[in-house]
Design a protein around this motif. Structure first.
Motif, short mmCIF file in Angstrom:
data_model
loop_
_atom_site.label_atom_id
_atom_site.label_comp_id
_atom_site.label_asym_id
_atom_site.label_seq_id
_atom_site.Cartn_x
_atom_site.Cartn_y
_atom_site.Cartn_z
N THR A 163 9.51 0.92 12.08
CA THR A 163 8.80 0.82 10.93
C THR A 163 7.93 2.30 10.47
OG1 THR A 163 8.13 -1.04 11.61
CG2 THR A 163 6.65 -0.36 10.31
N VAL A 164 8.70 2.67 9.57
CA VAL A 164 7.78 4.00 9.05
C VAL A 164 6.83 3.94 7.68
CG1 VAL A 164 8.60 6.03 7.67
CG2 VAL A 164 10.15 4.93 9.50
N ILE A 165 5.76 4.68 8.19
CA ILE A 165 4.30 4.40 6.93
C ILE A 165 4.92 5.73 6.14
CG2 ILE A 165 2.22 4.72 6.45
CD1 ILE A 165 1.81 3.10 8.90
N LEU A 166 5.31 5.11 4.95
CA LEU A 166 4.63 6.44 4.01
C LEU A 166 3.98 6.48 2.79
CD1 LEU A 166 8.76 5.96 2.64
CD2 LEU A 166 7.88 7.12 3.98
N ILE A 167 2.74 7.50 2.47
CA ILE A 167 1.80 7.59 1.73
C ILE A 167 2.27 8.15 0.22
CG2 ILE A 167 -0.27 8.51 1.61
CD1 ILE A 167 -0.42 8.36 4.85
N CYS A 188 4.00 11.35 0.77
CA CYS A 188 5.29 11.61 0.24
C CYS A 188 4.44 12.07 -1.53
CB CYS A 188 5.85 10.57 -0.31
SG CYS A 188 6.85 9.50 1.10
N THR A 189 5.00 13.19 -1.88
CA THR A 189 4.72 13.71 -2.34
C THR A 189 5.71 15.21 -3.90
OG1 THR A 189 2.53 14.81 -3.97
CG2 THR A 189 3.66 16.26 -1.85
N SER A 248 10.36 14.12 -6.25
CA SER A 248 10.64 14.37 -7.36
C SER A 248 9.60 13.63 -8.72
CB SER A 248 12.14 13.70 -8.57
OG SER A 248 11.80 12.14 -8.99
N GLU A 249 9.29 14.74 -9.83
CA GLU A 249 8.16 14.64 -10.43
C GLU A 249 8.97 13.41 -11.61
OE1 GLU A 249 8.90 17.30 -14.23
OE2 GLU A 249 9.24 18.35 -11.99
N PHE A 250 9.48 12.93 -11.25
CA PHE A 250 9.81 11.70 -12.50
C PHE A 250 9.59 9.57 -11.52
CE2 PHE A 250 13.31 14.76 -13.03
CZ PHE A 250 12.65 15.17 -13.98
N ALA A 251 9.67 10.14 -11.03
CA ALA A 251 8.23 9.02 -10.18
C ALA A 251 7.52 7.74 -10.66
CB ALA A 251 8.65 8.44 -8.46
N LYS A 252 7.60 7.41 -11.09
CA LYS A 252 6.31 6.32 -12.03
C LYS A 252 5.55 5.83 -11.32
CE LYS A 252 9.27 5.06 -15.52
NZ LYS A 252 10.80 5.81 -15.34
N ASN A 253 5.35 5.21 -10.09
CA ASN A 253 4.60 4.32 -9.28
C ASN A 253 5.05 5.50 -7.93
OD1 ASN A 253 6.59 3.02 -8.32
ND2 ASN A 253 6.40 2.01 -10.60
N GLY A 254 3.98 4.85 -7.07
CA GLY A 254 4.42 4.52 -5.45
C GLY A 254 5.49 4.26 -4.99
N THR A 255 5.75 2.88 -5.07
CA THR A 255 6.75 2.04 -4.86
C THR A 255 8.12 2.67 -5.37
OG1 THR A 255 6.28 0.16 -5.47
CG2 THR A 255 8.17 0.05 -4.88
N ALA A 307 10.54 4.62 -2.56
CA ALA A 307 12.31 4.24 -2.52
C ALA A 307 12.57 5.81 -2.32
CB ALA A 307 12.68 3.88 -3.82
N GLU A 308 12.31 6.49 -3.09
CA GLU A 308 13.21 7.97 -3.41
C GLU A 308 13.36 8.64 -1.79
OE1 GLU A 308 11.50 10.95 -6.28
OE2 GLU A 308 12.27 9.66 -7.52
N ALA A 309 11.85 8.77 -1.07
CA ALA A 309 11.65 8.84 0.37
C ALA A 309 12.14 8.08 1.07
CB ALA A 309 10.25 8.88 1.07
#
Length: 266
Positions: free
Chosen positions: A3-7, A54-55, A75-82, A86-88
């Motif tokens: 289990t991993v937590i991403l912020i 994640c930023t 990336s700067e193209f992520a529209k939202n946290g989800t 997904a990128e991370a």
């Protein structure tokens, strides 16, 4: 189960630019950034293998590294946290079983909200996505209504069926109760807690779908799952006397700092 937590955190917030680096004073008068306080919640959660901020912004990345966080650049193209999560995931070990998205604007999230969510996902391997919901107390519901009267977009409410599966999420106060102001804590209005747990496959599917109409209108990323027929489990959690509120607008700084001081949080 790994289990991993991403912020996920972005600097260019439309409503509150630079929000992750806003300083919040605790009970001792010490100021910590919003992103640090959210990270401290994640680090205090038992049974988690790793926590990452994640930023796409160097200012956030450098601040996070300064207080000891591990960082994944997205990336700067992520529209939202989800989408950012997904990128991370592509940078995580392949054996990661569960990804928890603790949004970086929720420093009042109790650890037991996270453990309840993780436990629900472990108990039912068929759940693709889950998120916590908290029955509003009178204070929280009145805060919701105050924001709406002031034309501020604040927290989110959730409605779900008898099986605990989400029917809808909204920035409006739903369901309608006709009670204004609220005078008791037994309302049918549930506050959606900005935390998600996903299977990696659910995140992959999410990225394959275009942004939906309801998602655009409400500005709520989780509606993309519902618009594409994907079930989202709503896990009911208990406040245990704690006040939960996210930092959505500048007015929320005072609200959150008052809770930090009341709870004795440094």
């Amino acid at each position: 189960m790994s289990t991993v937590i991403l912020i996920p955190a972005r600097y260019a917030s439309t409503r509150y630019p630079g929000k992750p680096l806003v300083q919040l004073h605790g009970a001792t008068g010490i100021a910590k950034s919003l992103i640090q306080r959210s990270w401290e919640v994640a680090k205090a959660t038992p049974g988690v293998d790793a926590v990452y901020v994640c930023t796409d912004d160097d200012r956030i990345a450098n601040a996070a590294k300064a207080f000891g966080a591990d960082v994944l650049m997205t990336s700067e193209f992520a529209k939202n946290g989800t989408e950012r999560c997904a990128e991370a995931v592509a940078q995580l070990p392949e054996d990661t079983d569960l990804v928890v998205n603790l949004q970086g604007d929720a420093p009042l999230t109790p650890v037991w909200f996270l453990t309840a969510l993780i436990d629900a996902m472990k108990a039912d391997p068929d759940l693709p996505v889950a998120t916590p919901v908290l029955r509003c107390d009178a204070e929280t519901l009145n805060n919701f209504r105050e924001d709406r009267r002031a034309r501020r977009v604040g927290g989110t409410t959730a409605v779900f069926n008898t099986y605990g599966h989400a029917l809808y999420f909204s920035k409006e106060v739903v369901p309608y109760t006709g009670e204004d102001p609220a005078t008791h804590d037994n309302t049918p209005v549930f506050h959606h807690v900005g935390v998600y747990a996903y299977r990696p496959a659910a995140l992959k599917a999410y990225m394959s779908w275009p942004e939906g109409t309801l998602e655009k209108l409400e500005g709520l990323e989780q509606l993309r799952f519902l618009e594409n027929g994907q079930s989202v489990a709503c896990v009911q959690v208990e406040g245990r006397g704690r006040v939960f509120w996210e930092l959505n607008n500048p007015v929320d700084v005072e609200r959150i700092e008052s809770v930090l001081k009341k709870e004795g949080t440094a």
